[in-house]
Design a protein around this motif. Structure first.
Motif, PDB file in Angstrom:
ATOM      1  N   GLN A  49       0.826  -1.227   0.000  1.00  0.00           N
ATOM      2  CA  GLN A  49       0.000   0.000   0.000  1.00  0.00           C
ATOM      3  C   GLN A  49       0.850   1.263   0.000  1.00  0.00           C
ATOM      4  OE1 GLN A  49      -3.508  -0.545   0.203  1.00  0.00           O
ATOM      5  NE2 GLN A  49      -3.005  -2.711   0.246  1.00  0.00           N
ATOM      6  N   MET A  50       2.046   1.179  -0.549  1.00  0.00           N
ATOM      7  CA  MET A  50       2.949   2.335  -0.562  1.00  0.00           C
ATOM      8  C   MET A  50       2.913   3.035  -1.914  1.00  0.00           C
ATOM      9  SD  MET A  50       6.138   0.607   1.452  1.00  0.00           S
ATOM     10  CE  MET A  50       5.937   0.062   3.155  1.00  0.00           C
ATOM     11  N   LEU A  51       3.361   4.291  -1.929  1.00  0.00           N
ATOM     12  CA  LEU A  51       3.474   5.010  -3.202  1.00  0.00           C
ATOM     13  C   LEU A  51       4.731   4.496  -3.911  1.00  0.00           C
ATOM     14  CD1 LEU A  51       2.160   7.717  -4.604  1.00  0.00           C
ATOM     15  CD2 LEU A  51       4.403   8.636  -4.027  1.00  0.00           C
ATOM     16  N   SER A  52       4.598   4.143  -5.184  1.00  0.00           N
ATOM     17  CA  SER A  52       5.752   3.578  -5.882  1.00  0.00           C
ATOM     18  C   SER A  52       6.258   4.516  -6.972  1.00  0.00           C
ATOM     19  CB  SER A  52       5.379   2.223  -6.490  1.00  0.00           C
ATOM     20  OG  SER A  52       4.266   2.359  -7.342  1.00  0.00           O
ATOM     21  N   ILE A  53       7.562   4.701  -6.983  1.00  0.00           N
ATOM     22  CA  ILE A  53       8.189   5.515  -8.024  1.00  0.00           C
ATOM     23  C   ILE A  53       9.186   4.616  -8.762  1.00  0.00           C
ATOM     24  CG2 ILE A  53       9.508   7.597  -8.555  1.00  0.00           C
ATOM     25  CD1 ILE A  53       8.464   8.789  -5.935  1.00  0.00           C
ATOM     26  N   GLY A  54       8.893   4.351 -10.017  1.00  0.00           N
ATOM     27  CA  GLY A  54       9.752   3.488 -10.819  1.00  0.00           C
ATOM     28  C   GLY A  54      10.908   4.277 -11.404  1.00  0.00           C
ATOM     29  N   ILE A  55      12.089   3.642 -11.411  1.00  0.00           N
ATOM     30  CA  ILE A  55      13.260   4.247 -12.037  1.00  0.00           C
ATOM     31  C   ILE A  55      13.618   3.338 -13.208  1.00  0.00           C
ATOM     32  CG2 ILE A  55      15.688   4.914 -11.732  1.00  0.00           C
ATOM     33  CD1 ILE A  55      13.796   6.558  -9.989  1.00  0.00           C
ATOM     34  N   GLY A  56      13.352   3.815 -14.421  1.00  0.00           N
ATOM     35  CA  GLY A  56      13.627   2.985 -15.589  1.00  0.00           C
ATOM     36  C   GLY A  56      12.646   3.270 -16.707  1.00  0.00           C
ATOM     37  N   ASP A  57      12.332   2.211 -17.451  1.00  0.00           N
ATOM     38  CA  ASP A  57      11.505   2.338 -18.643  1.00  0.00           C
ATOM     39  C   ASP A  57      10.016   2.235 -18.287  1.00  0.00           C
ATOM     40  OD1 ASP A  57      10.262   2.071 -21.090  1.00  0.00           O
ATOM     41  OD2 ASP A  57      11.716   0.617 -21.875  1.00  0.00           O
ATOM     42  N   PRO A  58       9.222   3.252 -18.658  1.00  0.00           N
ATOM     43  CA  PRO A  58       7.784   3.182 -18.350  1.00  0.00           C
ATOM     44  C   PRO A  58       7.093   1.974 -18.980  1.00  0.00           C
ATOM     45  CG  PRO A  58       8.297   5.106 -19.709  1.00  0.00           C
ATOM     46  CD  PRO A  58       9.603   4.501 -19.307  1.00  0.00           C
ATOM     47  N   LYS A  59       7.663   1.442 -20.056  1.00  0.00           N
ATOM     48  CA  LYS A  59       7.048   0.265 -20.688  1.00  0.00           C
ATOM     49  C   LYS A  59       7.164  -0.949 -19.754  1.00  0.00           C
ATOM     50  CE  LYS A  59       8.262   1.391 -25.372  1.00  0.00           C
ATOM     51  NZ  LYS A  59       9.713   1.592 -25.385  1.00  0.00           N
ATOM     52  N   THR A  60       8.276  -1.007 -19.025  1.00  0.00           N
ATOM     53  CA  THR A  60       8.493  -2.124 -18.101  1.00  0.00           C
ATOM     54  C   THR A  60       7.820  -1.872 -16.756  1.00  0.00           C
ATOM     55  OG1 THR A  60      10.671  -2.298 -19.129  1.00  0.00           O
ATOM     56  CG2 THR A  60      10.302  -3.623 -17.159  1.00  0.00           C
TER      57      THR A  60
END
Ligand code: BG6
Ligand code: MG
Length: 220
Positions: free
Chosen positions: A184-195
């Motif tokens: 239930q946490m806020l997630s910030i992805g580092i990388g390719d939005p497609k992945t």
């Protein structure tokens, strides 16, 4: 100082340092030595995944079965090879933009933790002179369930005394984004939005994240 009851959790490999490439090289050598290969795309499925689970997946791809002893030996060989890359690391390996965010959190008294699947996390943090900066460290030696299970992030939030829903996770892996969601946490992805499409936000790297954005997620 900022008024916030939030906390931040960083994954390590592929977020703070580019060790994801060393994991790939070491796993690929293992596969090649066993007589097969796997693609960079397949490698995405290994990111964030524990050492044991990674080897299980790779052996499935190669349609190989190993005895218990041989399985253990291959894991040890992979780690030895991986650590030969780690041995050469120093603080210049901290990925661009990361230090600025860490400094901002420190100045604003925002607690932050490491939430990594790696059993080598402390070794790496020491090499890049960041070990003492974290308020809490949760790594592969502290957890029993691999990402996408939320365990690692829930323990980290607990150590920070921050509620899961007030926690913000930086992750480069699909499994890690799922783990953050499961917590239930806020997630910030580092990388390719497609992945990393499942993440709440995605940035190609930390240089594209400005402090206004960090302030926004910390105060909303
Ligand atoms: C994760 C990596 O952080 O740690 C995975 O993304 C790795 O690729 C896992 O398999 C376990 O790491 P280690 O260092 O304990 O083999
Ligand atoms: Mg990672």
């Amino acid at each position: 100082m900022m008024e916030t009851d939030k906390g931040v959790i960083f994954d390590l490999d592929g977020v703070i340092v580019d060790t994801a490439k060393f994991h790939f090289l070491a796993w690929r050598k293992l596969a090649n030595d066993l007589g097969f290969d796997f693609t960079q795309e397949q490698n995405e499925q290994l990111k964030g995944v524990s050492r044991v689970e990674s080897l299980k997946k790779i052996l499935e791809w190669g349609e190989l079965e190993l005895s218990k002893t041989e399985f253990k030996r291959q894991m040890a060989l992979k780690n030895e090879n991986y650590l030969s890359y780690v041995a050469k690391m120093d603080k210049r390996e901290i990925l661009p933009g990361v230090q600025k965010i860490i400094d901002y959190l420190i100045i604003n008294n925002v607690p932050f933790a490491l939430g990594s699947a790696s059993k080598n996390a402390r070794t790496i943090l020491k090499k890049i002179s960041l070990l003492e900066k974290f308020d809490a460290i949760v790594d592969g030696t502290d957890v029993s369930k691999a990402k996408p299970d939320p365990e690692v992030f829930l323990i980290a939030a607990g150590k920070l005394r921050v509620k899961p829903e007030n926690s913000i996770v930086f992750e480069d892996s699909v499994a890690g984004i799922q783990a953050a969601k499961n917590a239930q946490m806020l997630s910030i992805g580092i990388g390719d939005p497609k992945t990393l499409g499942e993440a709440d936000y995605v940035f190609p790297d930390f240089t594209k994240i400005d402090l206004d954005f960090i302030k926004k997620v910390l105060t909303k």
